[in-house]
Design an enzyme around this catalytic site. Sequence first.
Site, short mmCIF file in Angstrom:
data_model
loop_
_atom_site.label_atom_id
_atom_site.label_comp_id
_atom_site.label_asym_id
_atom_site.label_seq_id
_atom_site.Cartn_x
_atom_site.Cartn_y
_atom_site.Cartn_z
N ARG A 46 4.09 0.54 2.41
CA ARG A 46 4.31 -0.62 3.28
C ARG A 46 4.02 -1.86 2.45
NH1 ARG A 46 2.64 -4.06 7.69
NH2 ARG A 46 0.42 -3.83 7.24
N THR B 44 6.10 8.42 10.13
CA THR B 44 6.65 7.10 9.75
C THR B 44 6.29 6.73 8.32
OG1 THR B 44 4.69 5.84 10.45
CG2 THR B 44 6.38 6.24 12.12
N ARG C 233 -5.35 5.55 0.85
CA ARG C 233 -4.41 4.44 0.98
C ARG C 233 -4.71 3.59 -0.24
NH1 ARG C 233 -2.00 3.35 6.21
NH2 ARG C 233 -1.28 5.39 6.84
N ARG D 280 0.85 -1.21 0.00
CA ARG D 280 0.00 0.00 0.00
C ARG D 280 0.87 1.24 0.00
NH1 ARG D 280 1.82 3.16 4.41
NH2 ARG D 280 1.44 2.16 6.41
N CYS E 16 1.32 10.81 9.46
CA CYS E 16 2.28 10.25 10.42
C CYS E 16 3.68 10.28 9.81
CB CYS E 16 1.89 8.81 10.77
SG CYS E 16 3.05 8.01 11.89
N GLU F 55 -6.44 7.27 7.99
CA GLU F 55 -5.28 8.01 8.50
C GLU F 55 -4.73 8.99 7.46
OE1 GLU F 55 -2.35 5.62 10.56
OE2 GLU F 55 -0.76 6.98 9.96
N ARG G 237 4.43 -7.40 12.51
CA ARG G 237 3.12 -7.05 13.08
C ARG G 237 2.28 -8.31 13.22
NH1 ARG G 237 1.02 -1.43 10.01
NH2 ARG G 237 2.85 -0.20 10.54
N GLU H 32 -1.70 -3.34 12.52
CA GLU H 32 -0.86 -2.70 13.52
C GLU H 32 -1.45 -2.84 14.92
OE1 GLU H 32 -0.47 1.47 12.89
OE2 GLU H 32 1.60 1.43 13.62
P1 ADP Z 1 -1.44 -0.30 7.02
O1 ADP Z 1 -1.06 -1.33 6.04
O2 ADP Z 1 -2.34 0.68 6.41
O3 ADP Z 1 -0.21 0.30 7.62
P2 ADP Z 1 -2.44 -2.20 9.09
O4 ADP Z 1 -1.15 -2.74 9.60
O5 ADP Z 1 -3.44 -1.82 10.12
O6 ADP Z 1 -2.28 -0.87 8.22
O7 ADP Z 1 -3.06 -3.26 8.10
C1 ADP Z 1 -4.27 -3.02 7.47
C2 ADP Z 1 -4.97 -4.30 7.08
O8 ADP Z 1 -4.26 -4.95 6.06
C3 ADP Z 1 -5.11 -5.29 8.22
O9 ADP Z 1 -6.38 -5.91 8.14
C4 ADP Z 1 -4.05 -6.30 7.91
O10 ADP Z 1 -4.34 -7.59 8.41
C5 ADP Z 1 -4.09 -6.32 6.40
N1 ADP Z 1 -2.85 -6.81 5.80
C6 ADP Z 1 -1.61 -6.28 5.92
N2 ADP Z 1 -0.71 -7.00 5.23
C7 ADP Z 1 -1.40 -8.01 4.64
C8 ADP Z 1 -1.03 -9.11 3.81
N3 ADP Z 1 0.22 -9.28 3.39
N4 ADP Z 1 -2.02 -9.94 3.42
C9 ADP Z 1 -3.30 -9.77 3.81
N5 ADP Z 1 -3.69 -8.77 4.59
C10 ADP Z 1 -2.77 -7.89 5.01
N1 ARG Z 2 0.89 6.85 16.52
C1 ARG Z 2 1.10 5.45 16.68
C2 ARG Z 2 2.32 5.24 17.57
O1 ARG Z 2 3.05 6.17 17.77
C3 ARG Z 2 1.31 4.75 15.35
C4 ARG Z 2 2.56 5.13 14.60
C5 ARG Z 2 2.83 4.41 13.30
N2 ARG Z 2 1.67 3.86 12.70
C6 ARG Z 2 0.78 4.53 11.98
N3 ARG Z 2 -0.28 3.90 11.60
N4 ARG Z 2 0.99 5.75 11.61
O2 ARG Z 2 2.52 4.16 18.07
#
Ligand code: ADP
Ligand code: ARG
Length: 344
Positions: A266, A259, A215, A112, A257, A211, A295, A300
């Site tokens: 990601r 990060t 995305r 993403r 954010c 966020e 994760r 997250e």
């Molecule tokens: P972001 O990717 O936006 O940083 P999250 O870590 O919260 O946020 O992940 C968002 C969603 O994407 C969650 O439901 C997570 O389980 C799903 N996800 C992340 N990576 C994968 C993957 N490789 N395969 C399937 N689902 C995924």
């Molecule tokens: N603000 C949260 C922390 O400091 C998340 C930081 C990174 N993740 C995010 N989705 N922006 O732990």
Amino acid sequence: MNYPNFPEDCKSLLCKHLTPEVFEQLKDKKTKNGVTLADIINSGVVNPDSGVGVYAGDEESYTVFAPLLDPIIEEYHGFDKSDTHKSDLDPEHLNAPNPDPEGEFIISTRIRVGRNLKCFPLGPAIAKRERLIAECMISSALKSLEGELAGEYYPLLGMSKEVQQKLIEDHFLFKEGDRFLEAAGLNRDWPEGRGIYHNNDKTFLVWVNEEDQLRIISMQQGGDIKEVFTRLTNAIKSMEQQLTFAFNTHLGYITSCPTNLGTAMRASVHIKLPNLGADMDTFKAITDKYHLQIRGIHGEHSESEGGIYDISNRRRLGITEVEAVQDMHDGVVALIEKEKELRK
Ligand code: ADP
Ligand code: ARG
């Protein structure tokens, strides 16, 4: 506003870099959109268990509050304030044959990027009306996507709880009520203006006004990382023809954010690594070497289940998109090799 009270065991980057001197220097500053230091740090003050703890309200926040944000950015990404960011979205520059062609370890791959519209403040400071206009601009732009990217926009407002829950459980949709986003002001007026676009196969999705304003997501079963990256880059190119995203040559794509700055990318796999999971020191040595983050499988701040982990690139700024995905690919190859060794 007084200097915040951080608990003694606070480990956030906010707590580390908001020294009393930096606080004094910034406490009366404001961006043109009215973003203050209190706005920037509220999430980390309310949630002292934050890893980072700050969110920007607009692009200008990154310059006005640079004495706080630059050291946080440097520590997270290893990116100095004099560095410039470079982009490379050419899948031909990626060397990523499927690390698991037999499908023994990798369940799914997802990449993403975050994007925000140049014409509005970021989510923490956007007005309700602007957010609704952003939703309208994004959903109209999405209507013109063709071929495998063609799909439908589903606003959260009016979506049944069952449909919403199923989309979250299947890893397609963002969750609701995140306390870090809440304290950053990112959940204001929820669920209005939020929604999800996806194609029929749910291999291409766009989250709207979570966020970040967008995305953009490409995902599928298995470990064909290059196919996932190619679909994503095609989508980004098409969307850039219609929307102007916040970007500058120093920080790359601007996100709420710090990060996520830079590539805002990601790239992750959901991968079965039960033996490594039972030997976290070995697991972490490999993820550190390849700049990866571990994760849980519900995103997250979630826990792993059944020895399945979400493994993704940790750095996003100061490296290209191709390099971010390459980090993930090379690390996953190393993890699989070690998992096989431990299995014996
Ligand atoms: P972001 O990717 O936006 O940083 P999250 O870590 O919260 O946020 O992940 C968002 C969603 O994407 C969650 O439901 C997570 O389980 C799903 N996800 C992340 N990576 C994968 C993957 N490789 N395969 C399937 N689902 C995924
Ligand atoms: N603000 C949260 C922390 O400091 C998340 C930081 C990174 N993740 C995010 N989705 N922006 O732990």
